[in-house]
Enzyme design. Sequence first.
Site, mmCIF file in Angstrom:
data_model
loop_
_atom_site.group_PDB
_atom_site.id
_atom_site.type_symbol
_atom_site.label_atom_id
_atom_site.label_comp_id
_atom_site.label_asym_id
_atom_site.label_seq_id
_atom_site.Cartn_x
_atom_site.Cartn_y
_atom_site.Cartn_z
ATOM 1 N N LYS A 13 0.831 -1.212 0.000
ATOM 2 C CA LYS A 13 0.000 0.000 0.000
ATOM 3 C C LYS A 13 0.865 1.262 0.000
ATOM 4 O O LYS A 13 0.618 2.184 -0.770
ATOM 5 C CB LYS A 13 -0.926 0.054 1.230
ATOM 6 C CG LYS A 13 -1.951 -1.043 1.304
ATOM 7 C CD LYS A 13 -2.957 -0.789 2.431
ATOM 8 C CE LYS A 13 -2.369 -0.690 3.821
ATOM 9 N NZ LYS A 13 -1.772 -1.932 4.326
ATOM 10 N N ARG A 88 -9.619 0.833 8.879
ATOM 11 C CA ARG A 88 -9.092 -0.475 9.278
ATOM 12 C C ARG A 88 -10.079 -1.229 10.143
ATOM 13 O O ARG A 88 -9.754 -2.283 10.679
ATOM 14 C CB ARG A 88 -7.817 -0.248 10.092
ATOM 15 C CG ARG A 88 -6.541 -0.681 9.349
ATOM 16 C CD ARG A 88 -5.393 -0.240 10.215
ATOM 17 N NE ARG A 88 -4.185 -0.946 10.017
ATOM 18 C CZ ARG A 88 -3.102 -0.419 9.422
ATOM 19 N NH1 ARG A 88 -3.143 0.779 8.883
ATOM 20 N NH2 ARG A 88 -1.998 -1.107 9.359
ATOM 21 N N ARG A 127 11.711 -5.601 5.012
ATOM 22 C CA ARG A 127 11.457 -4.187 4.681
ATOM 23 C C ARG A 127 12.371 -3.254 5.468
ATOM 24 O O ARG A 127 12.608 -3.434 6.663
ATOM 25 C CB ARG A 127 9.998 -3.853 5.010
ATOM 26 C CG ARG A 127 9.649 -2.399 4.774
ATOM 27 C CD ARG A 127 8.175 -2.180 4.703
ATOM 28 N NE ARG A 127 7.521 -2.236 6.000
ATOM 29 C CZ ARG A 127 6.215 -2.030 6.167
ATOM 30 N NH1 ARG A 127 5.439 -1.784 5.129
ATOM 31 N NH2 ARG A 127 5.689 -2.099 7.363
ATOM 32 N N ARG A 160 11.351 -0.931 11.013
ATOM 33 C CA ARG A 160 10.304 -0.523 11.945
ATOM 34 C C ARG A 160 10.231 -1.502 13.114
ATOM 35 O O ARG A 160 10.424 -2.692 12.945
ATOM 36 C CB ARG A 160 8.954 -0.498 11.218
ATOM 37 C CG ARG A 160 8.694 0.794 10.488
ATOM 38 C CD ARG A 160 7.492 0.742 9.602
ATOM 39 N NE ARG A 160 6.307 0.128 10.186
ATOM 40 C CZ ARG A 160 5.125 0.103 9.580
ATOM 41 N NH1 ARG A 160 4.968 0.676 8.404
ATOM 42 N NH2 ARG A 160 4.095 -0.468 10.147
ATOM 43 N N ARG A 171 -0.061 -8.768 13.469
ATOM 44 C CA ARG A 171 -0.731 -7.718 12.671
ATOM 45 C C ARG A 171 -1.575 -8.345 11.564
ATOM 46 O O ARG A 171 -2.661 -7.852 11.246
ATOM 47 C CB ARG A 171 0.315 -6.765 12.069
ATOM 48 C CG ARG A 171 0.900 -5.807 13.112
ATOM 49 C CD ARG A 171 2.217 -5.213 12.661
ATOM 50 N NE ARG A 171 2.122 -4.437 11.443
ATOM 51 C CZ ARG A 171 3.155 -4.209 10.621
ATOM 52 N NH1 ARG A 171 4.341 -4.692 10.899
ATOM 53 N NH2 ARG A 171 2.984 -3.492 9.543
HETATM 54 P P1 AMP Z 1 0.891 0.965 8.963
HETATM 55 O O1 AMP Z 1 2.064 1.856 8.751
HETATM 56 O O2 AMP Z 1 -0.267 1.306 8.077
HETATM 57 O O3 AMP Z 1 1.258 -0.504 8.889
HETATM 58 O O4 AMP Z 1 0.367 1.230 10.452
HETATM 59 C C1 AMP Z 1 1.217 1.021 11.556
HETATM 60 C C2 AMP Z 1 0.406 0.918 12.843
HETATM 61 O O5 AMP Z 1 -0.297 2.148 13.048
HETATM 62 C C3 AMP Z 1 -0.663 -0.156 12.865
HETATM 63 O O6 AMP Z 1 -0.157 -1.449 13.181
HETATM 64 C C4 AMP Z 1 -1.601 0.385 13.943
HETATM 65 O O7 AMP Z 1 -1.034 0.206 15.234
HETATM 66 C C5 AMP Z 1 -1.574 1.891 13.655
HETATM 67 N N1 AMP Z 1 -2.632 2.295 12.695
HETATM 68 C C6 AMP Z 1 -2.447 2.823 11.454
HETATM 69 N N2 AMP Z 1 -3.619 3.091 10.859
HETATM 70 C C7 AMP Z 1 -4.574 2.720 11.742
HETATM 71 C C8 AMP Z 1 -5.995 2.732 11.721
HETATM 72 N N3 AMP Z 1 -6.685 3.186 10.653
HETATM 73 N N4 AMP Z 1 -6.655 2.264 12.816
HETATM 74 C C9 AMP Z 1 -5.986 1.823 13.902
HETATM 75 N N5 AMP Z 1 -4.652 1.773 13.992
HETATM 76 C C10 AMP Z 1 -3.935 2.223 12.932
#
Ligand code: AMP
Length: 216
Positions: A13, A88, A127, A160, A171
């Site tokens: 994404k 999400r 990554r 990360r 996750r």
């Molecule tokens: P990402 O970079 O999109 O993988 O997001 C990293 C982390 O941010 C996720 O594992 C969640 O802890 C938090 N996060 C990001 N977007 C959301 C969302 N829409 N709802 C809840 N938690 C989020």
Amino acid sequence: MRIILFGSPGVGKGTQAKILSSKFNIAHISTGDILRKAVKDQTPMGIKAQSVLNRGELVSDDIMIGLIKDTLQQPECKNGFILDGFPRSTAQAIALDALLMELNIKDIHLLAITADEEELVQRLTQRRVCKQCGSLFNYFDIKDKTNCPVCDAGNSFYQRDDDSEKVIRYRIEIYKNTTKPVLDYYEGRKKVIYINGAGEVDNITNDILSKLEPDK
Ligand code: AMP
């Protein structure tokens, strides 16, 4: 152009969102990036979210919905936006629909990228992120180079905290239980454009571009 980019962690994404946002000159809204910056800056939201992010769990719907409400009303979203990582949960999808109605936004494209689970785990453990410009790389593509090929920063690659295998598997479970049902909510309400996320980045981008219909 307004796009929701939907899919499991590691499906690509972020990579595709960066390409599409520069192609269409629209804002790239990565809720993960916003939260990581808040953690780094130790804002009140960042302090609240820090341990949740590290465990790989979801930040509360209230916080996320408030954050998206503020962000979509910023001037940089006027020309369009791409949502990367939101919604999400079904509660977030319902709140987003209400917000889009309030903002009188009718056209929004929903792209769902899919990939095999073991490939996702492999991609995420490999990554690396450039801390200077946020570009994403595979460890094996960069290991002999010291400078970021995008912004030329030296020694800027990091992994990360939530990209360890244990947290990645957690996750992906959360994705399957809480995030994937969002597609059931959208089926029948919006056209879902499915994209196969396996293969070369350029081919996936071309597939997306060939399936995106112009706004009415
Ligand atoms: P990402 O970079 O999109 O993988 O997001 C990293 C982390 O941010 C996720 O594992 C969640 O802890 C938090 N996060 C990001 N977007 C959301 C969302 N829409 N709802 C809840 N938690 C989020």
